[in-house]
Design a protein around this motif. Sequence first.
Motif, PDB file in Angstrom:
ATOM      1  N   ASP A   5       1.114  -1.136   0.381  1.00  0.00           N
ATOM      2  CA  ASP A   5      -0.055  -0.106  -0.261  1.00  0.00           C
ATOM      3  C   ASP A   5       1.210   1.178   0.078  1.00  0.00           C
ATOM      4  OD1 ASP A   5      -2.487  -1.835   0.050  1.00  0.00           O
ATOM      5  OD2 ASP A   5      -2.837  -1.917   2.666  1.00  0.00           O
ATOM      6  N   THR A   6       1.947   1.075   1.197  1.00  0.00           N
ATOM      7  CA  THR A   6       3.295   2.499   0.923  1.00  0.00           C
ATOM      8  C   THR A   6       3.470   2.506  -0.471  1.00  0.00           C
ATOM      9  OG1 THR A   6       3.413   1.500   3.676  1.00  0.00           O
ATOM     10  CG2 THR A   6       4.689   3.489   2.270  1.00  0.00           C
ATOM     11  N   ALA A   7       3.452   1.422  -1.513  1.00  0.00           N
ATOM     12  CA  ALA A   7       4.808   1.738  -2.451  1.00  0.00           C
ATOM     13  C   ALA A   7       3.819   2.374  -3.163  1.00  0.00           C
ATOM     14  CB  ALA A   7       4.557   0.055  -3.049  1.00  0.00           C
ATOM     15  N   VAL A   8       2.561   2.102  -4.041  1.00  0.00           N
ATOM     16  CA  VAL A   8       0.946   2.017  -4.325  1.00  0.00           C
ATOM     17  C   VAL A   8       1.122   3.494  -4.311  1.00  0.00           C
ATOM     18  CG1 VAL A   8      -1.277   2.095  -5.348  1.00  0.00           C
ATOM     19  CG2 VAL A   8       0.108   0.478  -4.548  1.00  0.00           C
ATOM     20  N   ARG A   9       0.855   4.307  -2.966  1.00  0.00           N
ATOM     21  CA  ARG A   9       0.747   5.557  -2.740  1.00  0.00           C
ATOM     22  C   ARG A   9       1.997   6.415  -2.932  1.00  0.00           C
ATOM     23  NH1 ARG A   9      -2.526   7.567   3.088  1.00  0.00           N
ATOM     24  NH2 ARG A   9      -1.796   9.544   2.960  1.00  0.00           N
ATOM     25  N   GLU A  10       3.337   6.245  -2.671  1.00  0.00           N
ATOM     26  CA  GLU A  10       4.348   6.495  -3.155  1.00  0.00           C
ATOM     27  C   GLU A  10       4.419   7.062  -4.728  1.00  0.00           C
ATOM     28  OE1 GLU A  10       6.919   4.506  -1.556  1.00  0.00           O
ATOM     29  OE2 GLU A  10       7.556   5.165   0.269  1.00  0.00           O
ATOM     30  N   ARG A  11       4.114   6.043  -5.524  1.00  0.00           N
ATOM     31  CA  ARG A  11       4.178   5.562  -6.537  1.00  0.00           C
ATOM     32  C   ARG A  11       3.260   6.456  -7.176  1.00  0.00           C
ATOM     33  NH1 ARG A  11       7.007   4.565 -11.381  1.00  0.00           N
ATOM     34  NH2 ARG A  11       7.282   2.267 -10.600  1.00  0.00           N
ATOM     35  N   VAL A  12       1.869   7.005  -6.935  1.00  0.00           N
ATOM     36  CA  VAL A  12       0.844   8.012  -6.869  1.00  0.00           C
ATOM     37  C   VAL A  12       1.198   8.912  -7.103  1.00  0.00           C
ATOM     38  CG1 VAL A  12      -1.473   8.755  -6.742  1.00  0.00           C
ATOM     39  CG2 VAL A  12      -1.000   6.221  -6.899  1.00  0.00           C
ATOM     40  N   THR A  13       1.644   9.344  -5.293  1.00  0.00           N
ATOM     41  CA  THR A  13       2.351  10.565  -5.070  1.00  0.00           C
ATOM     42  C   THR A  13       2.987  10.938  -6.336  1.00  0.00           C
ATOM     43  OG1 THR A  13       2.004  10.011  -2.663  1.00  0.00           O
ATOM     44  CG2 THR A  13       3.432  12.022  -2.850  1.00  0.00           C
ATOM     45  N   GLN A  14       4.217  10.917  -6.599  1.00  0.00           N
ATOM     46  CA  GLN A  14       5.318  10.337  -7.267  1.00  0.00           C
ATOM     47  C   GLN A  14       4.713  11.528  -9.383  1.00  0.00           C
ATOM     48  OE1 GLN A  14       8.372   7.579  -8.380  1.00  0.00           O
ATOM     49  NE2 GLN A  14       9.177   8.741  -9.487  1.00  0.00           N
ATOM     50  N   ARG A 115       0.962   5.273 -17.639  1.00  0.00           N
ATOM     51  CA  ARG A 115       2.120   5.807 -18.204  1.00  0.00           C
ATOM     52  C   ARG A 115       3.591   5.375 -18.328  1.00  0.00           C
ATOM     53  NH1 ARG A 115      -1.314  10.478 -19.995  1.00  0.00           N
ATOM     54  NH2 ARG A 115      -0.139  11.739 -18.036  1.00  0.00           N
ATOM     55  N   VAL A 116       3.164   4.941 -16.477  1.00  0.00           N
ATOM     56  CA  VAL A 116       4.632   4.599 -16.570  1.00  0.00           C
ATOM     57  C   VAL A 116       4.993   3.461 -15.554  1.00  0.00           C
ATOM     58  CG1 VAL A 116       5.007   7.344 -15.492  1.00  0.00           C
ATOM     59  CG2 VAL A 116       3.626   5.606 -13.645  1.00  0.00           C
ATOM     60  N   THR A 117       3.509   2.864 -15.353  1.00  0.00           N
ATOM     61  CA  THR A 117       3.448   1.306 -15.334  1.00  0.00           C
ATOM     62  C   THR A 117       2.708   0.751 -16.216  1.00  0.00           C
ATOM     63  OG1 THR A 117       3.297  -1.057 -13.098  1.00  0.00           O
ATOM     64  CG2 THR A 117       1.609   1.969 -12.973  1.00  0.00           C
ATOM     65  N   HIS A 118       2.560  -0.689 -16.463  1.00  0.00           N
ATOM     66  CA  HIS A 118       2.335  -1.541 -17.132  1.00  0.00           C
ATOM     67  C   HIS A 118       1.542  -2.748 -16.027  1.00  0.00           C
ATOM     68  CE1 HIS A 118       3.074   1.193 -20.474  1.00  0.00           C
ATOM     69  NE2 HIS A 118       4.054   0.721 -20.300  1.00  0.00           N
ATOM     70  N   GLU A 119       2.427  -2.973 -15.123  1.00  0.00           N
ATOM     71  CA  GLU A 119       1.845  -3.912 -14.222  1.00  0.00           C
ATOM     72  C   GLU A 119       0.441  -4.357 -13.801  1.00  0.00           C
ATOM     73  OE1 GLU A 119       3.713  -6.535 -13.058  1.00  0.00           O
ATOM     74  OE2 GLU A 119       5.276  -5.913 -14.552  1.00  0.00           O
ATOM     75  N   SER A 120      -0.547  -5.017 -13.847  1.00  0.00           N
ATOM     76  CA  SER A 120      -1.979  -5.143 -13.965  1.00  0.00           C
ATOM     77  C   SER A 120      -2.058  -4.783 -12.126  1.00  0.00           C
ATOM     78  CB  SER A 120      -2.182  -5.927 -14.783  1.00  0.00           C
ATOM     79  OG  SER A 120      -1.834  -7.076 -14.391  1.00  0.00           O
ATOM     80  N   ASP A 121      -1.453  -5.218 -11.475  1.00  0.00           N
ATOM     81  CA  ASP A 121      -1.836  -5.231  -9.852  1.00  0.00           C
ATOM     82  C   ASP A 121      -1.435  -3.708  -9.468  1.00  0.00           C
ATOM     83  OD1 ASP A 121      -2.310  -7.831  -9.716  1.00  0.00           O
ATOM     84  OD2 ASP A 121      -0.876  -8.791  -9.503  1.00  0.00           O
ATOM     85  N   GLU A 122      -0.816  -3.549 -10.047  1.00  0.00           N
ATOM     86  CA  GLU A 122      -0.425  -2.099  -9.745  1.00  0.00           C
ATOM     87  C   GLU A 122      -1.378  -1.225  -9.666  1.00  0.00           C
ATOM     88  OE1 GLU A 122       3.422   1.031  -9.420  1.00  0.00           O
ATOM     89  OE2 GLU A 122       4.128  -0.759 -10.341  1.00  0.00           O
TER      90      GLU A 122
END
Length: 290
Positions: A5-14, A115-122
Motif C-alpha cells: 500500500d505504501t509503495a502504491v501511494r508513493e507511486r501515485v504521489t510521484q 504511462r509509468v507502469t504496465h503491471e496490472s496489479d499495480e
Amino acid sequence: MTSSDTAVRERVTQVLRTDADDIADRWVQLQREQAVLGSDLTEGELHEEADALVAALSAALEGSGRPQSLVHTHEDLNRNVTDLSLRRARGGASPTLASLAVQALKQALLEAVRRVTHESDEILAAALLINQLLDAAGALSFEVYVEGREEIIRRQSRQLLEMSTPVVRLWRKVLAVPLIGTLDTARTQIVMENLLQAIQDDQALVAIIDITGVPTVDTAVAQHLMQTVKAVRLMGADCVISGIRPPIAQTIAQLGIDLSTILTRATLADALAAAIPLTDTPGPDGTDAR
C-alpha cells in the motif's frame, strides 16, 4: 498500512508531482469534453484551479492518513475542493456536474499512472487508491455545492423581498411602504428592518404603511401589521395605515380585529394629508400644516 500500500501511494504521489502539468491539462480537457464547467470560468481560472488541486492532492498523499479521509483532514485539499464546488454553484452548474468535475480528475490521474507502469496489479491498486481519494472529494464537492446553492437562494430571496418592499420618502420626515402581495412573517421582518432603518436615517416622524396592494387581510396579516406599528412607535414615530378598502374594512370588522389605536385612511393621498400635520412642517401650499 502494508508495504505494498505504501509503495502504491508513493507511486501515485510521484506521478502527481512529476506529471502535475500534464495531469492538470488533461483534467481541463476532460471537463471541456464532458461539458461539466461553470459558465463563468475563464480558461486561465480553470487552469489555475486545476494546478492548485493537483498540487493539493500531491501534498495530501505525502502526509499520513487514509486516502478517503484526506479531503477532510488536509486543510489545503479541503479548501481547494470546497472552492471548486462553490465556484460552480455560483456559476449555475448542477450539483451532479459539480461532482463530475472532481470525478473527471480520476481519469486524468489514472492515465498518468498507466504511462509509468504496465503491471496490472499495480494499476489496480493505484485505481483503488485514486477512487478512495477522489470519491471522497466528489462527495464533499456535492455537499458543499448544495449548501452553497441554498445560501445563494436564501440571499436572492431576501433581495427579492427587499425589492418588493421599498421605503419611499413622500414628504419631509414622512416615509411610506407600499405593500403588494401577501404579508407573511419573513416579509414582515424585512419590512420592519428596512422601515426602522429608514426612520433612523431620515429622522422621520411618520411612517405610512400602504396595503392597497394586499389582496386580503386576515388575522395573521393584521398581527404582522400590529408588530410593525409597535416597532415604528418604539422608534418615536407615528404610523398611519392606508389602503383600507371596503372589503378589507368589512373583513377586519368581521374578524373582530382591533385597529382602533392606529390611524387609518382609505388612500395613500389621505394618509399623506393626515401625516403632514404630525410632522409640524409647512404643507404643500406653504402654510403651516397645523
